[in-house]
Design a protein around this motif. Structure first.
Motif, PDB file in Angstrom:
ATOM      1  N   GLY A   1       0.798  -1.214   0.000  1.00 54.91           N
ATOM      2  CA  GLY A   1       0.000   0.000   0.000  1.00 54.91           C
ATOM      3  C   GLY A   1       0.832   1.266   0.000  1.00 54.91           C
ATOM      4  O   GLY A   1       0.589   2.191  -0.756  1.00 54.91           O
ATOM      5  N   ASP A   2       1.849   1.314   0.896  1.00 54.31           N
ATOM      6  CA  ASP A   2       2.626   2.544   1.060  1.00 54.31           C
ATOM      7  C   ASP A   2       4.077   2.236   0.731  1.00 54.31           C
ATOM      8  O   ASP A   2       4.801   1.658   1.533  1.00 54.31           O
ATOM      9  N   TRP A   3       4.490   2.646  -0.462  1.00 55.46           N
ATOM     10  CA  TRP A   3       5.859   2.308  -0.842  1.00 55.46           C
ATOM     11  C   TRP A   3       6.889   3.313  -0.327  1.00 55.46           C
ATOM     12  O   TRP A   3       8.067   3.195  -0.579  1.00 55.46           O
ATOM     13  N   LEU A   4       6.429   4.329   0.407  1.00 51.21           N
ATOM     14  CA  LEU A   4       7.383   5.256   1.027  1.00 51.21           C
ATOM     15  C   LEU A   4       7.770   4.807   2.424  1.00 51.21           C
ATOM     16  O   LEU A   4       8.696   5.327   3.018  1.00 51.21           O
ATOM     17  N   SER A   5       7.026   3.867   2.951  1.00 54.78           N
ATOM     18  CA  SER A   5       7.278   3.428   4.326  1.00 54.78           C
ATOM     19  C   SER A   5       8.563   2.620   4.413  1.00 54.78           C
ATOM     20  O   SER A   5       8.883   1.863   3.501  1.00 54.78           O
ATOM     21  N   PRO A   6       9.316   2.785   5.522  1.00 58.17           N
ATOM     22  CA  PRO A   6      10.504   1.938   5.671  1.00 58.17           C
ATOM     23  C   PRO A   6      10.172   0.515   6.103  1.00 58.17           C
ATOM     24  O   PRO A   6      11.061  -0.311   6.208  1.00 58.17           O
ATOM     25  N   PHE A   7       8.907   0.252   6.357  1.00 56.34           N
ATOM     26  CA  PHE A   7       8.547  -1.076   6.843  1.00 56.34           C
ATOM     27  C   PHE A   7       7.824  -1.876   5.765  1.00 56.34           C
ATOM     28  O   PHE A   7       6.967  -1.339   5.078  1.00 56.34           O
TER      29      PHE A   7
ATOM     30  N   VAL B   1      32.857   2.437  19.699  1.00 56.19           N
ATOM     31  CA  VAL B   1      32.940   1.091  19.121  1.00 56.19           C
ATOM     32  C   VAL B   1      31.904   0.191  19.798  1.00 56.19           C
ATOM     33  O   VAL B   1      31.181  -0.561  19.138  1.00 56.19           O
ATOM     34  N   ILE B   2      31.814   0.297  21.117  1.00 59.59           N
ATOM     35  CA  ILE B   2      30.836  -0.517  21.853  1.00 59.59           C
ATOM     36  C   ILE B   2      29.424  -0.161  21.396  1.00 59.59           C
ATOM     37  O   ILE B   2      28.608  -1.038  21.107  1.00 59.59           O
ATOM     38  N   VAL B   3      29.155   1.130  21.316  1.00 64.87           N
ATOM     39  CA  VAL B   3      27.814   1.589  20.956  1.00 64.87           C
ATOM     40  C   VAL B   3      27.412   1.051  19.588  1.00 64.87           C
ATOM     41  O   VAL B   3      26.332   0.487  19.414  1.00 64.87           O
ATOM     42  N   VAL B   4      28.313   1.184  18.622  1.00 65.65           N
ATOM     43  CA  VAL B   4      27.984   0.761  17.263  1.00 65.65           C
ATOM     44  C   VAL B   4      27.860  -0.756  17.184  1.00 65.65           C
ATOM     45  O   VAL B   4      26.985  -1.293  16.508  1.00 65.65           O
ATOM     46  N   ALA B   5      28.723  -1.452  17.923  1.00 72.03           N
ATOM     47  CA  ALA B   5      28.653  -2.917  17.901  1.00 72.03           C
ATOM     48  C   ALA B   5      27.330  -3.389  18.503  1.00 72.03           C
ATOM     49  O   ALA B   5      26.658  -4.257  17.935  1.00 72.03           O
ATOM     50  N   VAL B   6      26.942  -2.809  19.630  1.00 74.46           N
ATOM     51  CA  VAL B   6      25.672  -3.195  20.258  1.00 74.46           C
ATOM     52  C   VAL B   6      24.521  -2.900  19.306  1.00 74.46           C
ATOM     53  O   VAL B   6      23.604  -3.703  19.129  1.00 74.46           O
ATOM     54  N   ASN B   7      24.611  -1.762  18.657  1.00 75.23           N
ATOM     55  CA  ASN B   7      23.580  -1.365  17.698  1.00 75.23           C
ATOM     56  C   ASN B   7      23.451  -2.395  16.581  1.00 75.23           C
ATOM     57  O   ASN B   7      22.363  -2.829  16.232  1.00 75.23           O
ATOM     58  N   ALA B   8      24.595  -2.826  16.051  1.00 78.25           N
ATOM     59  CA  ALA B   8      24.558  -3.774  14.937  1.00 78.25           C
ATOM     60  C   ALA B   8      24.074  -5.136  15.392  1.00 78.25           C
ATOM     61  O   ALA B   8      23.231  -5.760  14.740  1.00 78.25           O
ATOM     62  N   ILE B   9      24.585  -5.585  16.533  1.00 76.38           N
ATOM     63  CA  ILE B   9      24.194  -6.915  17.012  1.00 76.38           C
ATOM     64  C   ILE B   9      22.697  -6.930  17.303  1.00 76.38           C
ATOM     65  O   ILE B   9      21.998  -7.897  16.985  1.00 76.38           O
ATOM     66  N   SER B  10      22.206  -5.835  17.881  1.00 80.87           N
ATOM     67  CA  SER B  10      20.772  -5.761  18.177  1.00 80.87           C
ATOM     68  C   SER B  10      19.948  -5.951  16.913  1.00 80.87           C
ATOM     69  O   SER B  10      18.923  -6.624  16.932  1.00 80.87           O
ATOM     70  N   SER B  11      20.411  -5.360  15.820  1.00 80.70           N
ATOM     71  CA  SER B  11      19.607  -5.439  14.604  1.00 80.70           C
ATOM     72  C   SER B  11      19.536  -6.870  14.085  1.00 80.70           C
ATOM     73  O   SER B  11      18.580  -7.247  13.429  1.00 80.70           O
ATOM     74  N   PHE B  12      20.535  -7.681  14.420  1.00 79.26           N
ATOM     75  CA  PHE B  12      20.498  -9.063  13.939  1.00 79.26           C
ATOM     76  C   PHE B  12      19.613  -9.946  14.812  1.00 79.26           C
ATOM     77  O   PHE B  12      19.393 -11.104  14.478  1.00 79.26           O
ATOM     78  N   ALA B  13      19.150  -9.398  15.913  1.00 79.35           N
ATOM     79  CA  ALA B  13      18.236 -10.181  16.759  1.00 79.35           C
ATOM     80  C   ALA B  13      16.809 -10.136  16.226  1.00 79.35           C
ATOM     81  O   ALA B  13      15.951 -10.853  16.711  1.00 79.35           O
ATOM     82  N   ILE B  14      16.550  -9.280  15.247  1.00 76.32           N
ATOM     83  CA  ILE B  14      15.208  -9.213  14.670  1.00 76.32           C
ATOM     84  C   ILE B  14      15.097 -10.328  13.636  1.00 76.32           C
ATOM     85  O   ILE B  14      15.938 -10.424  12.742  1.00 76.32           O
ATOM     86  N   PRO B  15      14.087 -11.186  13.748  1.00 76.18           N
ATOM     87  CA  PRO B  15      14.060 -12.356  12.869  1.00 76.18           C
ATOM     88  C   PRO B  15      13.885 -12.014  11.393  1.00 76.18           C
ATOM     89  O   PRO B  15      14.367 -12.725  10.534  1.00 76.18           O
TER      90      PRO B  15
ATOM     91  N   TYR C   1      14.643 -10.134   8.182  1.00 72.68           N
ATOM     92  CA  TYR C   1      15.777  -9.353   7.680  1.00 72.68           C
ATOM     93  C   TYR C   1      15.337  -8.013   7.097  1.00 72.68           C
ATOM     94  O   TYR C   1      15.989  -6.991   7.315  1.00 72.68           O
ATOM     95  N   SER C   2      14.215  -8.011   6.376  1.00 72.39           N
ATOM     96  CA  SER C   2      13.813  -6.743   5.745  1.00 72.39           C
ATOM     97  C   SER C   2      13.442  -5.699   6.795  1.00 72.39           C
ATOM     98  O   SER C   2      13.661  -4.505   6.584  1.00 72.39           O
ATOM     99  N   VAL C   3      12.890  -6.148   7.925  1.00 75.33           N
ATOM    100  CA  VAL C   3      12.589  -5.202   9.000  1.00 75.33           C
ATOM    101  C   VAL C   3      13.879  -4.719   9.636  1.00 75.33           C
ATOM    102  O   VAL C   3      14.055  -3.529   9.910  1.00 75.33           O
ATOM    103  N   ALA C   4      14.787  -5.669   9.854  1.00 76.29           N
ATOM    104  CA  ALA C   4      16.059  -5.310  10.478  1.00 76.29           C
ATOM    105  C   ALA C   4      16.771  -4.247   9.657  1.00 76.29           C
ATOM    106  O   ALA C   4      17.285  -3.264  10.201  1.00 76.29           O
ATOM    107  N   ILE C   5      16.767  -4.442   8.341  1.00 72.81           N
ATOM    108  CA  ILE C   5      17.423  -3.472   7.467  1.00 72.81           C
ATOM    109  C   ILE C   5      16.711  -2.119   7.552  1.00 72.81           C
ATOM    110  O   ILE C   5      17.342  -1.057   7.554  1.00 72.81           O
TER     111      ILE C   5
END
Lengths: 535, 384
Positions: A252-258, A416-430, A432-436
Motif C-alpha cells: 500500500g505505502d511504498w514510502l514506508s521503511p517497513f 565502538v561498543i555503541v555501534v557494535a551493540v547497535n549492529a548486534i541488536s539489529s540481527f536479533a530481529i528475525p 531481515y527486511s525489518v532489520a534493514i
C-alpha cells in the motif's frame, strides 16, 4: 546488412507475438496437417535453438505420423522416452489396434496408450507454445486439429533444504525451494484441508511466472482474497523474478521503511499464517513466500515463539523488541546523552566517557555516522564474499580495524561498543527486511539527535508512531492489536500467552471463523448441565 | 505519474519539519562531552576584598581520573586528578563566567556533587549566595550542601587518598554521616525548599576541614538567611529523633552490671507528635520508639531479661536527654523553629495556626514539649 536486419525484424514475425495481457492467444487454431503445425510452432519459437522436434510413427505400421516438441533441459528426458515414446512406439505393438478408428483414434492415444500421468488437450497455438515454454511436451498427431500437452516438467533443481535466513533451534528443518509446485506441496502437506485453495495466475510479460494465491476458505476473509487477486492482476511488468517484485508492486505505502507483507522461507510459518486467516502468495523461482495482511508485531515473530513454552517465548519476544529499539536509536541516544544532556549520565560514567574521548579528532556525530557506515560496508562485504572468507572479513574488519582505530585514537572505544551493540541488536530481529529498515532509521535518528538531542529523538519516535498508526496492510491496521484495541489479543503481542488461553484467532486478519480452539471446558460444562437436567 | 502531487507534498512537509527542527531547537547546545568541564564542587567564601565572594571550583581532570590506559598523549601517573580554580566576583554566575575566560572549555554544573559555604560568608548572609542555585536549573539539586568551619576553599583543596575525586569522597562520607544520625540529612534541593518555606531558617550540615580529610558531623543553624551558630553531634541526633529522620546510628550507655559500656545500634525509630493543649502557648507531646540491637558490651558475655530491661531504660533515658538538649538549644539559644512545629500546626491544625502565625517566632521559645522515649532491644546477639 540492412537486408539481414529487415529479415530478422520483419513485421511478419511481430504480429504473432503474444499479446501484452499475457493470456495466450487462443484464436489461432491448430491445423490438420502435422507439418503445417510444426512449421507454425517454429514460427512462434523462431530462433529458439533449444526447441527439440521429434517426428516418429506410432506402432509397426508407418501409418500414423506423430511429432513431439519440447525444450531441451526443461523436460525430464527419461519421462519423455519412457512414458511417451516407448509407450507409443513399442508398447502399442503388443495390443492389436484398430488403426482406422477415425476421430476416436485421438482419444485412444490419450486414454489408452500414453502412460504419462498428466495429459491435457489443446486446440490452439497460444496454449501449445506456452506449454512448451513451461517445460511440457507437446504431442501432435497427424490429421487432428488438436494436440496433447503432456506434463514432463523436470529440470535441475535444488532439493528441500534447511532455510538459511530463518534458522530455528526447535522446529522443522524444511524450507521452500525454487519450484512452485514443490512449494505448494510443502504447504498442502501441512494443511490437509479441502478448504485450502490455490489460485494460480501468471505474471510478467516475458517471464510468465506462476504466482499462486493460497488461502483457507472459511477462515480468510473473502474481501482480502479478492483484494490480493485484484492487486496481482494489476501487475503488468516485463518480468517477475522474485516475490520481492510482487511485494513492492502490491504494497500500500511504498514510502514506508517497513514492509507491509511478511516474507518467509518456512512452510510451517506459511501454514500458521493461513490458519490465522492470512493469504499466502507463492511465487515460482523463489523460496520466499509472502503473507498478507501483516502487522508490525508479526514481523518480530519467529516460529519458535509458538514451539517453545510461553515463559521462554515471551521473554525472547520482549528481548527482540528491546533489541529493535536499540538497533534504531542506540547511537542516537549516545550522542544525545553525551553531547546535549551529560547531566543524565552518572557522574563516573560521564567522566570516563569524557576521558576516552580525549584526543579524538571528530565530534561524536561524525564518529557515529562513519562507524555505522563502515559497519554497513562490512556487513555488505560479508554477504558478498563466499562463506569462509566472509567470516574472516567479519573478524578482520570488526576486531582488527576497530582495535587499530581505537589505538590510533581516531575513534573512542565507547563508540565502538555503541555501534557494535547497535549492529548486534539489529540481527536479533528475525525478519531481515525489518532489520534493514531499522538500520536505515539509525542514520535518521543520528541526524535528529545531532540537531536536537533527546528532543529530536522523541520527535522521531513520535513521527514513527504516527506513521505506524496510519499504516495499513490490505485493510488491516499495521499496529494491530493496539490500533482497534482488543484486550484478548494482547496476550499474543509483546508477550506470547499460554497456548490453552489463545482460544481465538487474531483479529487483524478479520477471519470468518474466530475460534482457534474449541472450548472443551465450556462444552463439558454444558454436557454436565444437561446430564443434571436429565436426572 | 507515480511521483504525483501527494509524494511531493509529503517531501515538502518533511522538509518543512526538518527546517522547523533546525530553527525551533538549539543545535548550538551541541557540545561534545570532552569539551565540557564537569564541575565537581563549589566552595563560596567571603573574600578579603569587602563585599565580594571568593568562589572555588573543584574541577576534575578526566584524563587523570579514568587512568591513562588509552588515549593519544598524556596519561602520566603523576598528574593531579583535580584542580581548584578560584575567582573573585560579585556573584557566582559572574565567577563562572570569569573562569570560562581562563579555561578553554564550558563549565557544566549538572554533575556538581557538593556546595560548601564558608563560615564568614554564611554569617554575612546567604540570600545572595543561594540565589543562583534557586534560579538556574543547571545546578544539580541533588548535590550536598554544608557550611564549613573556616574557609570553604580549604575543603575544595584537600588531597584525598582513597577516592580520586574529593567531591566523590565528600559525598560518600556525607552518606555515612547521615546514616549515623549525627548529621543533617538533605541535599541542595531540600535545603532550598526548607529555607524558602520558612523564610530563611534552615538546618544545614557542618564540615570541619582537616589536612587531607574532613570531619563531618553536627550542624549549622541558619536564621534569617544568616548563620546563627553551630549544633553539636549529640544535639543534632536529638533533633533528628524529634524530626523522625533517624535511620541508624548508635547509642552507648554505661553497662548496668559494672563499669563497662554497652552499645545499642538503632535499626529504626518511629515518632509521634501530638498537640496536647492550645492555649496562649501550645503544648506538644512527642513519643519516640527506638528499635535496635545490642551489638557490643565490654562487660561479660551473659545478659538476662532484667539486664535487658535496664539497658532499654538507660538507652531511652539517653535519647530523651539528647532530644531535650537539641530542643533547649533551639528554643533558648537560637530561638528559631527548626523542629517544624509551625509546619505541623499549619498542616494538621490550620485553624489554630492562624492564631499563632504572626507571633510564632516569639511563641516558639516558650512552647512546652514533653518527650517520652521507649527503647526496644530486638536482639542481643548469639551469646546468651
Amino acid at each position: 546488412m540492412t537486408d539481414v536486419f529487415s529479415k530478422l525484424f520483419s513485421g511478419k514475425k511481430r504480429d504473432i507475438y503474444f499479446e501484452r495481457d499475457m493470456s495466450p492467444d487462443k484464436s489461432k487454431k491448430l491445423k490438420k496437417d502435422i507439418k503445417e503445425n510444426e512449421k507454425e510452432i517454429h514460427e512462434y519459437l523462431y530462433d529458439c535453438d533449444d526447441v527439440i522436434t521429434r517426428d516418429f510413427y506410432m506402432g509397426q505400421a508407418q501409418k500414423h505420423e506423430m511429432a513431439l516438441m519440447y525444450i531441451d533441459g526443461m523436460v525430464n528426458k527419461g519421462d519423455v522416452q519412457e512414458e511417451i515414446m516407448k509407450s507409443l512406439m513399442l508398447l502399442s505393438r503388443q495390443t492389436p489396434l484398430e488403426y482406422s478408428l477415425g476421430q476416436n483414434f485421438f482419444n485412444m492415444v490419450k486414454e489408452g496408450l500414453l502412460t504419462a500421468a498428466d495429459v491435457k488437450e489443446v486446440d490452439n497455438f497460444g496454449e501449445a507454445v506456452l506449454g512448451i515454454l513451461s517445460g511440457d511436451t507437446i504431442l501432435f498427431i497427424d490429421k487432428f486439429e488438436k494436440a496433447l500437452i503432456i506434463s514432463t516438467r523436470g529440470w535441475e533443481k535444488r532439493g528441500v533444504q534447511e532455510p538459511t535466513t530463518e534458522a530455528v533451534i526447535r522446529g522443522p528443518r524444511e524450507g521452500f525451494t525454487e519450484t512452485y509446485r514443490v512449494n505448494v506441496a510443502l504447504i498442502r502437506r501441512r494443511i490437509k484441508d479441502p478448504n485450502l485453495k490455490v489460485k494460480t495466475v501468471k505474471l510478467g510479460r516475458h517471464t510468465r511466472t506462476d504466482v499462486g494465491v493460497l488461502f483457507i476458505q472459511g477462515v480468510a476473509k473473502p474481501t482480502v482474497v479478492d483484494e490480493v487477486l485484484k492487486r496481482l492482476n494489476t501487475i503488468d511488468m516485463a518480468g517477475v523474478l522474485e516475490s520481492g517484485y510482487i511485494e513492492q508492486m502490491i504494497e500500500g505505502d511504498w514510502l514506508s521503511p517497513f514492509p507491509q507483507l511478511r516474507r518467509t522461507e518456512r512452510p510451517d510459518v506459511v501454514a500458521a499464517g493461513l490458519i490465522e486467516g492470512n493469504v499466502a502468495i507463492v511465487t515460482d523461482n523463489t523460496p520466499f513466500v509472502l503473507l498478507c495482511p501483516t502487522t508490525f508485531l508479526s514481523l518480530f515473530q519467529s516460529p519458535e515463539d509458538y514451539y517453545e513454552r510461553w515463559y521462554i517465548a515471551s521473554m525472547i519476544r520482549l528481548l527482540r523488541f528491546a533489541a529493535a529499539f536499540f538497533a534504531m536509536t542506540f547511537p542516537a541516544l549516545y550522542i544525545a546523552m553525551t553531547a546535549f544532556h551529560p547531566g543524565m549520565l552518572p557522574t563516573d560514567l560521564a567522566l570516563s566517557i569524557a576521558a576516552t574521548r580525549e584526543g579524538v579528532p571528530f565530534s561524536a556525530v561524525v564518529e557515529a555516522v562513519v562507524m555505522v557506515f563502515s559497519l554497513e560496508v562490512l556487513r555488505e562485504a560479508g554477504v558478498r564474499l563466499p562463506g569462509p572468507i566472509g567470516q574472516t572479513i567479519g573478524i578482520v574488519g570488526g576486531l582488527v580495524v576497530g582495535e587499530a582505530a581505537v589505538r590510533a585514537g581516531i575513534v573512542s572505544p565507547i563508540m565502538v561498543i555503541v555501534v557494535a551493540v547497535n549492529a548486534i541488536s539489529s540481527f536479533a530481529i528475525p525478519n531481515y527486511s525489518v532489520a534493514i529498515g531499522f538500520r536505515l532509521l539509525t542514520f535518521i535518528f543520528i541526524i535528529l539527535a545531532a540537531i536536537a538531542g533527546l528532543y529530536g529523538i522523541m520527535m522521531g519516535l513520535l513521527w514513527l508512531t504516527i506513521h505506524l498508526v496510519t499504516l495499513k496492510s490490505f485493510g488491516s491496521h499495521y499496529l494491530s492489536p493496539f490500533v482497534s484495541f482488543r484486550f484478548s489479543e494482547v496476550k499474543d503481542s509483546f508477550v506470547r500467552g499460554p497456548m490453552p488461553s489463545m482460544e481465538i484467532r487474531p483479529g487483524y486478519t478479520r477471519p470468518e471463523d474466530m475460534d482457534r480452539m474449541n472450548d472443551r471446558r465450556h462444552d463439558n460444562m454444558e454436557k454436565a448441565e444437561d446430564e443434571n437436567a436429565d436426572k | 505519474m507515480i511521483l504525483s502531487g501527494k509524494f511531493f507534498r509529503r517531501c515538502l512537509l518533511f522538509l518543512l519539519a526538518a527546517l522547523a527542527f533546525a530553527f525551533a531547537t538549539a543545535c548550538w547546545d551541541y557540545r561534545d562531552i570532552d569539551k565540557r568541564i564537569f564541575v565537581g564542587g563549589v566552595g563560596i567564601d567571603k573574600s578579603a576584598q569587602d563585599g565580594r565572594l571568593e568562589i572555588s571550583f573543584l574541577i576534575p581532570v578526566v584524563r587523570a581520573i579514568a587512568g591513562g590506559e588509552g588515549g593519544g598523549g598524556g596519561g602520566g601517573g603523576g598528574e593531579k586528578p583535580v584542580i581548584v580554580e578560584s575567582t573573585i566576583a560579585d556573584t557566582i554566575t559572574e565567577g563562572a563566567r570569569n573562569l570560562a575566560l581562563r579555561l578553554n572549555r564550558d563549565l557544566f554544573f549538572e554533575h556538581m556533587r557538593i556546595v560548601i559555604i564558608g563560615e564568614e560568608a554564611a554569617r554575612q548572609g546567604m540570600e545572595e549566595i543561594i540565589n543562583p542555585f534557586m534560579r538556574q536549573t543547571e545546578f544539580n539539586r541533588r548535590s550536598r550542601i554544608a557550611i564549613s568551619e573556616g574557609e570553604a576553599g580549604k575543603i575544595m583543596g584537600i588531597k584525598t587518598t582513597i577516592e580520586k575525586l574529593p567531591s566523590a569522597y565528600l559525598e560518600s562520607i556525607y552518606g555515612n554521616a547521615s546514616l549515623s544520625g549525627k548529621f543533617v540529612e538533605g541535599d541542595l534541593g531540600d535545603f532550598l525548599h526548607q529555607i524558602h518555606e520558612s523564610g530563611g531558617n534552615a538546618l544545614v550540615g557542618k564540615v570541619i576541614p582537616g589536612a587531607d580529610e574532613v570531619n563531618i558531623g553536627g550542624g549549622a543553624v541558619v536564621k534569617h538567611f544568616k548563620l546563627a551558630g553551630w549544633l553539636s553531634e549529640e544535639e543534632i541526633q536529638g533533633i533528628n529523633f524529634f524530626l523522625g529522620k533517624i535511620t541508624g546510628g548508635s547509642i552507648t550507655v554505661d553497662d548496668p552490671r559494672g563499669k563497662g559500656k554497652c552499645t545499642f545500634v538503632m535499626l529504626n525509630a518511629h515518632r509521634r507528635l501530638q498537640l496536647i493543649s492550645a492555649g496562649a502557648v501550645p503544648e506538644f507531646q512527642l513519643k519516640v520508639l527506638a528499635e535496635g540491637n545490642v551489638v557490643e558490651t565490654t562487660e561479660g558475655v551473659s545478659m538476662d531479661v532484667q539486664d535487658e530491661e535496664i539497658i532499654e531504660r538507660l538507652v531511652s533515658e539517653k535519647i530523651r536527654t539528647e532530644i531535650f538538649k537539641g530542643i533547649a538549644r533551639l528554643q533558648n539559644d537560637y530561638r528559631v523553629d527548626l523542629l517544624k512545629l509551625g509546619e505541623f500546626l499549619h498542616r494538621y491544625h490550620p485553624k489554630l495556626w492562624r492564631n499563632y502565625e504572626d507571633r510564632w517566632e516569639d511563641i516558639f521559645p516558650d512552647v512546652r514539649i514533653s518527650v517520652s522515649v521507649t527503647a526496644d532491644i530486638k536482639n542481643i546477639g548469639v551469646t546468651k
